[in-house]
Scaffold this active site. Structure first.
Site, PDB file in Angstrom:
ATOM      1  N   ALA A  11      21.822   4.276 -12.438  1.00  0.00           N
ATOM      2  CA  ALA A  11      22.849   4.486 -13.461  1.00  0.00           C
ATOM      3  C   ALA A  11      22.698   5.948 -13.899  1.00  0.00           C
ATOM      4  CB  ALA A  11      22.649   3.518 -14.619  1.00  0.00           C
ATOM      5  N   ASN A  32      18.990   1.680  -5.363  1.00  0.00           N
ATOM      6  CA  ASN A  32      19.626   0.961  -6.464  1.00  0.00           C
ATOM      7  C   ASN A  32      19.860  -0.471  -5.992  1.00  0.00           C
ATOM      8  OD1 ASN A  32      20.943   1.391  -9.204  1.00  0.00           O
ATOM      9  ND2 ASN A  32      22.560   0.315  -8.084  1.00  0.00           N
ATOM     10  N   SER A  34      22.279  -2.549  -6.271  1.00  0.00           N
ATOM     11  CA  SER A  34      23.485  -2.604  -5.448  1.00  0.00           C
ATOM     12  C   SER A  34      23.626  -1.227  -4.804  1.00  0.00           C
ATOM     13  CB  SER A  34      24.706  -2.942  -6.299  1.00  0.00           C
ATOM     14  OG  SER A  34      24.788  -2.051  -7.380  1.00  0.00           O
ATOM     15  N   ALA A  76      15.618  -1.586 -20.475  1.00  0.00           N
ATOM     16  CA  ALA A  76      14.336  -2.036 -21.036  1.00  0.00           C
ATOM     17  C   ALA A  76      14.335  -3.561 -21.116  1.00  0.00           C
ATOM     18  CB  ALA A  76      14.147  -1.424 -22.421  1.00  0.00           C
ATOM     19  N   SER A 128      13.623  12.275 -23.073  1.00  0.00           N
ATOM     20  CA  SER A 128      14.682  12.500 -24.050  1.00  0.00           C
ATOM     21  C   SER A 128      15.592  13.630 -23.617  1.00  0.00           C
ATOM     22  CB  SER A 128      14.101  12.838 -25.421  1.00  0.00           C
ATOM     23  OG  SER A 128      15.165  13.112 -26.327  1.00  0.00           O
ATOM     24  N   LYS A 182       7.779   8.555 -27.839  1.00  0.00           N
ATOM     25  CA  LYS A 182       9.242   8.606 -27.676  1.00  0.00           C
ATOM     26  C   LYS A 182       9.923   7.759 -28.750  1.00  0.00           C
ATOM     27  CE  LYS A 182      13.328   9.488 -26.030  1.00  0.00           C
ATOM     28  NZ  LYS A 182      14.239   8.407 -26.131  1.00  0.00           N
ATOM     29  N   HIS A 185       9.883   9.739 -31.838  1.00  0.00           N
ATOM     30  CA  HIS A 185      10.912  10.774 -31.650  1.00  0.00           C
ATOM     31  C   HIS A 185      12.289  10.206 -32.031  1.00  0.00           C
ATOM     32  CE1 HIS A 185      14.274  12.252 -29.200  1.00  0.00           C
ATOM     33  NE2 HIS A 185      13.708  13.443 -29.206  1.00  0.00           N
ATOM     34  N   ASN A 186      12.579   9.012 -31.551  1.00  0.00           N
ATOM     35  CA  ASN A 186      13.880   8.420 -31.858  1.00  0.00           C
ATOM     36  C   ASN A 186      14.004   8.073 -33.336  1.00  0.00           C
ATOM     37  OD1 ASN A 186      14.249   8.568 -29.082  1.00  0.00           O
ATOM     38  ND2 ASN A 186      15.338   6.637 -28.994  1.00  0.00           N
ATOM     39  N   GLU A 189      14.812  11.121 -34.935  1.00  0.00           N
ATOM     40  CA  GLU A 189      16.232  11.377 -34.594  1.00  0.00           C
ATOM     41  C   GLU A 189      17.151  10.637 -35.582  1.00  0.00           C
ATOM     42  OE1 GLU A 189      17.183  10.777 -30.318  1.00  0.00           O
ATOM     43  OE2 GLU A 189      18.710   9.357 -30.978  1.00  0.00           O
ATOM     44  N   ARG A 287      22.092   2.651 -41.509  1.00  0.00           N
ATOM     45  CA  ARG A 287      22.951   2.165 -40.413  1.00  0.00           C
ATOM     46  C   ARG A 287      23.270   0.688 -40.631  1.00  0.00           C
ATOM     47  NH1 ARG A 287      21.362   4.762 -34.498  1.00  0.00           N
ATOM     48  NH2 ARG A 287      20.978   6.884 -35.232  1.00  0.00           N
TER      49      ARG A 287
HETATM   50  C1  6PG Z   1      17.181  10.623 -26.396  1.00  0.00           C
HETATM   51  C2  6PG Z   1      17.934   9.593 -27.190  1.00  0.00           C
HETATM   52  C3  6PG Z   1      18.269   8.405 -26.328  1.00  0.00           C
HETATM   53  C4  6PG Z   1      19.359   7.542 -26.885  1.00  0.00           C
HETATM   54  C5  6PG Z   1      18.965   6.798 -28.123  1.00  0.00           C
HETATM   55  C6  6PG Z   1      20.143   6.351 -28.930  1.00  0.00           C
HETATM   56  O1  6PG Z   1      16.099  10.948 -26.835  1.00  0.00           O
HETATM   57  O2  6PG Z   1      17.686  11.077 -25.383  1.00  0.00           O
HETATM   58  O3  6PG Z   1      17.138   9.164 -28.245  1.00  0.00           O
HETATM   59  O4  6PG Z   1      17.086   7.721 -26.048  1.00  0.00           O
HETATM   60  O5  6PG Z   1      20.497   8.296 -27.090  1.00  0.00           O
HETATM   61  O6  6PG Z   1      18.238   5.675 -27.705  1.00  0.00           O
HETATM   62  O7  6PG Z   1      19.662   5.469 -29.860  1.00  0.00           O
HETATM   63  P1  6PG Z   1      20.542   4.469 -30.682  1.00  0.00           P
HETATM   64  O8  6PG Z   1      21.539   3.845 -29.740  1.00  0.00           O
HETATM   65  O9  6PG Z   1      19.559   3.471 -31.176  1.00  0.00           O
HETATM   66  O10 6PG Z   1      21.197   5.286 -31.734  1.00  0.00           O
END
Ligand code: 6PG
Length: 476
Positions: A11, A32, A34, A76, A128, A182, A185-186, A189, A287
């Site tokens: 993908a 892949n 498919s 995942a 990321s 990671k 990190h998110n 984010e 959110r």
């Molecule tokens: C990254 C982003 C990536 C993704 C997020 C979006 O580091 O490239 O974080 O992993 O865009 O998972 O997260 P949500 O859908 O939970 O907002």
């Protein structure tokens, strides 16, 4: 020719990682489930480098040189387990399976232990930067065994984003450390995005400014301390005109934020570790609130506001206050996130170098920002820094903005504008710097109703007061 590395799961993220590897001179095996995706990759991009396409997993594995290095880039959860189960019988001792998706780190720990039993390396790695990062240079956060990194390091460091000649990739720590970092990190984010959204709302409500005008303010901010990918794209998004209505694009986007779950995991883990990451938590809950449709419908127009009408007299001073409040709140969110990394590192024995994490987040990833240099420098000054906010640079930078921050949070409250991340970050700042918190009373209450005991400021030991009888104090 034999492939140096393979990618299964083509993908958009897997496809772009495979292209990035090939463009950097590696021979890449691609597969892949498919075969169509594999064939279209070869048809559309086969001229970008050396690819070896296979329709079967067995041929794919056979096309790789040993130790085999296989990036799994599928959804995942169940899909990742399914691919691993299919791969394991085809592999030999010392081979390396890399999960580059957004896996939950406890799953990564489980998989790493299971593959180790088979003499295989399992490397959960954070990647990321979205689609574009995967293709042009992401930030890469690999966990797993240190031995696996001796094989993967040279490849990953080559395809990662580079900042000042330094790759945005380093070995993070054993088993789930890469995916853990990671995840945080998110979480950061989420906090960054929420803080930016609150700043946008404040500018909108306080100034009555249009999206385009606010976009110009963000563009201006992007030339200073706040310079970052998220501020930059925010300016671009706010400037965008909706082709259907001819009005501002953001004004036609539904105000219900979604999430795939990494922010929620970050908060769940923080609760387990007992680390206050209030900025990330408020961002995650904001959110959730935005998506609480029945509750919002019941409250809108019903709950009284008794709020003032915002009357900003000095526009420039107000914009500067919002900027300072944003910067200070952002520092709090990062300080909290790095606390969480330190706590998990101690809990799981990962020995994570926080300065190195800030370094590999300077480029490629979604939270890339100028100020990450300052974080790296802070941990270079003191690798065991107990609190990022207490580093001399941040103490001064946040201290310089604290009056503005208080004005913004107070005015937002008086005018009925919700700023959960700005306000909770300020509350954290005041809480963490307090000489004395009201937790003394909590402890006394707990002792009263549950004989949970308390400690004293003047003596060592643990005490209980006999509240229902003579209120005498006994030492436990
Ligand atoms: C990254 C982003 C990536 C993704 C997020 C979006 O580091 O490239 O974080 O992993 O865009 O998972 O997260 P949500 O859908 O939970 O907002």
């Amino acid at each position: 020719a034999r492939a140096q590395i393979g990618v299964t799961g083509l993908a958009v993220m897997g496809r772009n990682l495979a292209r990035n590897l090939a463009r950097n001179g590696f021979t890449v095996a691609v597969h892949n489930r498919s075969a169509g995706r594999m064939q279209s990759l070869l048809a559309d991009h086969g001229d970008e480098g050396e690819f070896i396409g296979s329709e079967s997993l067995a041929d794919f594995v056979a096309s790789l040189e040993r130790p085999r290095k296989i990036i799994v880039m599928v959804k995942a959860g169940g899909p990742t387990d399914a691919v691993i189960d299919d791969l394991v019988p085809l592999l030999e001792e010392g081979d390396i399976v890399i999960d580059a998706g957004n896996a939950h780190f406890p799953d990564t720990r489980r998989r790493e232990a299971a593959l180790r039993e088979h003499g295989l390396h399992f490397v959960g790695t954070g990647v990321s930067g979205g689609e574009e990062g995967a293709l042009l240079g992401p930030s890469i956060m690999p966990g797993g065994s240190a031995e696996s990194y001796t094989w993967l390091g040279p490849i990953f460091e080559k395809i990662a984003a580079q900042v000042d000649g330094v790759p945005c990739c380093t070995y993070v720590g054993a088993d789930g450390a890469g995916h853990f970092v990671k995840m945080v990190h998110n979480g950061i984010e989420y906090a960054d995005m929420q803080l930016i959204a609150e700043a946008y709302d404040l500018l909108k409500q306080g100034l009555g400014a249009s999206a385009a005008e606010i976009g110009e303010i963000f563009a201006e901010w992007n030339t200073g301390d706040l310079e970052s990918f998220l501020i930059e794209i925010t300016a671009g998004v706010l400037a965008h005109t909706d082709p259907v209505t001819g009005g501002a694009f953001v004004d036609v986007v539904l105000d219900q934020a979604e999430q795939k779950g990494t922010g929620r995991w970050t908060v769940q883990n923080a609760l387990d570790l007992g680390v206050p990451i209030t900025g990330i938590a408020e961002a995650t809950f904001a959110r959730a609130l935005s998506g609480s449709v029945p509750q919002r419908a019941a409250a809108a127009g019903t709950l009284p506001a008794h709020a003032g009408t915002w009357d900003v007299i000095d526009r420039d001073a107000f914009v500067e206050d919002v900027r300072r409040a944003l910067y200070a709140s952002k520092v709090v969110a990062y300080s909290q996130g790095f606390d969480q990394i330190a706590a998990a590192s101690a809990e799981f024995g990962w020995d994570i170098d926080r300065g190195a994490m800030a370094r590999i987040w300077r480029g490629g990833c979604i939270i890339r920002a100028r100020f990450l240099n300052r974080i790296t420098e802070a941990y270079e000054r003191d690798a065991h820094l107990p609190l990022l906010l207490a580093d001399e640079y941040f103490t001064q930078a946040v201290g310089d903005g604290v009056t503005a921050w208080r004005r913004i949070v107070a005015q937002a409250a008086l005018n009925g504008v919700p700023t959960p991340a700005f306000s909770s970050s300020l509350a954290y700042y005041d809480g963490v710097r307090a000489e004395r918190l009201p937790a003394n009373l909590i402890q006394a209450q707990r002792d009263f109703f549950g004989a949970h005991t308390y400690r004293r400021t003047d003596r060592e030991g643990s005490f209980h007061t006999q509240w229902t009888t003579d209120r005498a104090e006994v030492q436990e």
